[in-house]
Design an enzyme around this catalytic site. Structure first.
Site, mmCIF file in Angstrom:
data_model
loop_
_atom_site.group_PDB
_atom_site.id
_atom_site.type_symbol
_atom_site.label_atom_id
_atom_site.label_comp_id
_atom_site.label_asym_id
_atom_site.label_seq_id
_atom_site.Cartn_x
_atom_site.Cartn_y
_atom_site.Cartn_z
ATOM 1 N N GLN A 9 0.832 -1.206 0.000
ATOM 2 C CA GLN A 9 0.000 0.000 0.000
ATOM 3 C C GLN A 9 0.869 1.260 0.000
ATOM 4 O OE1 GLN A 9 -3.205 0.463 -0.312
ATOM 5 N NE2 GLN A 9 -4.075 -1.557 0.035
ATOM 6 N N CYS A 58 -9.912 -0.812 -4.223
ATOM 7 C CA CYS A 58 -9.427 0.505 -4.625
ATOM 8 C C CYS A 58 -10.229 1.073 -5.785
ATOM 9 C CB CYS A 58 -7.935 0.454 -4.984
ATOM 10 S SG CYS A 58 -7.531 -0.662 -6.345
#
Length: 400
Positions: free
Chosen positions: A234, A356
């Site tokens: 991430q 996402c």
């Protein structure tokens, strides 16, 4: 639009008011019978726009002039704004960015998943709105000698000297790479460079000269993760701990499955909460890091399998075992149909979906909600300030 002689005529300009922002970050407007999608707009703007492309009654347009700025419009600080395809929300103040992302999630859930009634969606803001990005892919054009990001809607490379969203270590790496270009030391065969910053040091791929694809690590909460530039991690380290907490929350039980597990971001903490954990990851480099991170944490109850998620789900034999929690964190394209089928066949008691992309999340949620699951919660995380992208965690429970 063609003249009688068949020559193309310039597409018209229009004055429009932006009604709201849509998934993808574009502004919605209506004028002269057209539905317009306007790039780099702010809700409430009155703009003079140039129609760039016309498809029936739908027009794609760009801003020529801001006639009356929206109250939420700000001056973008980046000199590459409007050319670089990276940050498409710099024209919005931060509060407006957050609200737009919540609205985008709601729009996708209403329109794609047919979910009229939604719980309140809380969004966790990023502690840093700039210099937060710990991972980047830089494009290189050997003809122009440009290094940076693709321009919006093209494969032309926008030559970027300073990127305002990069963490300082990555900015330093970018400057070092640009020095290689000036010294004619940049390999001509390299078309793009991936780089990721750890707590100490930067990993770069491909490796050459002083640039190494080395192991770096991050301390997230009580856990330490090793990875490199060839394994995803991430990008916004300020929010990762909260993201993990929301995805796992108070889950406990005998068996958890972690799909698209990467380097084990969720696998490691899950192994502290469940008697047994199975992680599945198709990238062999990421899979090896996940195994390493479990080993370093002295967690023996979890295993990581290197396989395509859909093939593993539909080919192995856990049907007789009750799955207490299934967590999935797929790429932007969402879960493949075979993965959704496999999840439904396993019928886990709880599902935690980390996404996402609100549009593909909504597409997959529609299938899960129609097949015996109910929505418990939705939480958003602003992992990507200055862009329209947003991370979402959805929790589901089996109803039967």
């Amino acid at each position: 639009m063609n003249s009688a002689a068949g020559l193309e005529q310039p597409l018209p300009t229009l004055d429009v008011e932006i009604e709201r922002l849509l998934p993808g970050g574009v502004g919605l407007a209506h004028a002269e019978g057209l539905t317009l999608f306007v790039s780099l707009a702010a809700p409430g703007d009155i703009l003079r726009v140039q129609i760039d492309r016309l498809q029936g009654k739908v027009a794609f347009a760009s801003v020529l002039e801001v006639i009356t700025p929206s109250p939420v419009r700000v001056e973008p600080p980046c000199p590459y704004f409007g050319r670089c395809g990276g940050c498409d929300f710099q024209q919005l103040n931060y509060e407006a960015q957050l609200q737009a992302k919540v609205d985008i999630i709601r729009d996708c859930f209403h329109r794609i998943a047919n979910m009229p009634d939604l719980p309140e969606i809380a969004i966790h803001q990023s502690p840093k709105q700039w210099q937060y990005r710990a991972r980047a892919i830089w494009q290189f054009d050997p003809q122009t000698r440009h290094l940076g990001y693709f321009e919006a809607g093209s494969h032309r490379v926008c030559d970027v000297e300073v990127c305002a969203v990069l963490v300082p270590d990555l900015q330093n790496a970018l400057e070092a790479l640009r020095a290689q270009i000036r010294n004619d030391s940049f390999p001509e065969a390299v078309k793009h460079v991936e780089a990721v910053a750890g707590d100490e040091g930067v990993s770069v791929s491909p490796a050459w000269a002083d640039f190494a694809t080395k192991h770096v690590s991050r301390r997230i909460g009580d856990e330490t993760y090793d990875f490199n530039a060839n394994a995803f991690f991430q990008i916004n380290q300020q929010l990762v701990e909260l993201l993990v907490e929301e995805a796992i929350r108070n889950a406990r039980g005998a068996l958890a499955i972690d799909l698209y597990c990467g380097v084990g971001l969720f696998t490691v903490p899950l192994a502290r909460c469940f008697e047994r954990v199975v992680g599945v990851e198709s990238n062999p480099i990421a899979s090896r890091f996940a195994q390493m991170n479990l080993h370093n944490a002295q967690l023996r109850s979890a295993k990581v399998i290197t396989a395509r998620v859909g093939e593993w789900l539909n080919g192995q034999s856990l049907e007789s075992e009750a799955v207490d929690l299934l967590l999935l964190d797929p790429p932007r394209a969402g879960a493949e149909n075979s993965v959704i089928r496999g999840i439904l066949a396993k019928h886990p008691r709880q599902v935690s979906y980390v996404s996402c992309d609100p549009a593909t999340l909504a597409r997959d949620l529609k299938k899960l909600l129609a097949s015996g699951y109910s929505l418990d919660s939705v939480a958003a995380f602003d992992m990507f300030p200055q862009t329209h992208h947003v991370e979402t965690v959805v929790r589901l429970t089996a109803t039967a």
